[in-house]
Design an enzyme around this catalytic site. Structure first.
Site, short mmCIF file in Angstrom:
data_model
loop_
_atom_site.label_atom_id
_atom_site.label_comp_id
_atom_site.label_asym_id
_atom_site.label_seq_id
_atom_site.Cartn_x
_atom_site.Cartn_y
_atom_site.Cartn_z
N GLY A 172 88.92 51.92 8.64
CA GLY A 172 89.02 50.70 9.45
C GLY A 172 87.92 50.70 10.50
CD GLN A 219 86.03 51.31 15.98
OE1 GLN A 219 86.66 50.68 15.13
NE2 GLN A 219 85.95 52.62 15.97
CB CYS A 228 88.99 56.59 16.68
SG CYS A 228 88.19 55.06 17.21
CG LEU A 229 85.07 55.32 11.86
CD1 LEU A 229 84.44 54.21 11.03
CD2 LEU A 229 84.80 56.68 11.22
CG HIS A 250 93.43 52.82 15.21
ND1 HIS A 250 93.50 54.16 15.54
CD2 HIS A 250 92.12 52.48 15.36
CE1 HIS A 250 92.29 54.59 15.88
NE2 HIS A 250 91.44 53.59 15.77
CD GLU A 251 90.48 49.78 13.07
OE1 GLU A 251 89.65 49.36 13.89
OE2 GLU A 251 90.46 50.95 12.63
CG HIS A 275 89.41 49.77 18.18
ND1 HIS A 275 88.83 50.60 19.11
CD2 HIS A 275 89.64 50.54 17.09
CE1 HIS A 275 88.71 51.83 18.60
NE2 HIS A 275 89.20 51.81 17.37
ZN ZN Z 1 89.40 53.40 16.17
#
Ligand code: ZN
Length: 192
Positions: free
Chosen positions: A43, A48, A90-91, A132-133, A136
């Protein structure tokens, strides 16, 4: 385009709903998928990659050509049910993993790139990813949701990301908070 790491200010940007989808935005989404696959993610939210769009992408398979690619625009999470603690990563915090408590099931509503509205009751991995997304897009990260014990366990890793960020700033590799905010506001004016 590149994935920004915590504590980049774009990750704290609360995005406004998108009112317009054009060819440029579709190209942006395609680029986001490339970056997500390159980073082995499942995701990725627009902030991000330092963009103010209320949009995220997902593919639970995490590999190009496998699974199903989702683009979710103006997502809304509602009707949380149950509680489950599962490890998340998380990226924007590569290599950091910690257990996070979240509702087990949620109702999810969003639009796709074709402007079609989607509503689904989700559980399992997909329920977790959309929570989660969507977080963000509200400027929230999973480390904000850690219990005191789990936070303590990864505190040193979090501080390392903060140190790395300060060094990158000192080397002028990252614009100032004001510059980031100005750029995001300009793009927002065009799409929101
Ligand atoms: Zn994340």
């Amino acid at each position: 385009m590149e994935i920004v790491n915590y504590p980049h200010p774009a990750l704290r940007h609360k995005s406004k709903p998108i009112r317009r989808v054009d060819a440029k935005l579709k190209e942006t989404v395609a680029e986001m998928f490339e970056l997500m696959y390159a980073a082995n993610g499942i995701g990725l939210a627009a902030n991000q990659v330092d963009l103010p769009f209320r949009l995220f992408i997902a593919n639970l398979a995490g590999k190009k050509g496998e699974g199903e690619e989702y683009v979710f625009i103006n997502p809304v999470v509602s009707k949380p049910k149950g509680n489950e603690e599962k490890e998340e990563g998380c990226l924007s915090l590569p290599g950091l993993y910690a257990p996070v408590k979240r509702p087990e099931r949620v109702t999810f509503n969003a639009y796709n790139l074709q402007g079609e509205e989607l509503t689904a009751d989700l559980d399992g991995m997909m329920a977790r990813v959309v929570q989660h997304e969507t977080d963000h897009l509200d400027g929230k990260m999973f480390i904000d949701r850690l219990s005191a014990t789990h936070d303590l366990a990864v505190r040193a890793e979090i501080e390392q990301f903060e140190d790395d960020f300060l060094h990158a700033r000192e080397n002028n590799e990252i614009p100032s908070d004001e510059q980031v905010a100005k750029r995001l506001a300009e793009i927002e004016q065009e799409y929101c």
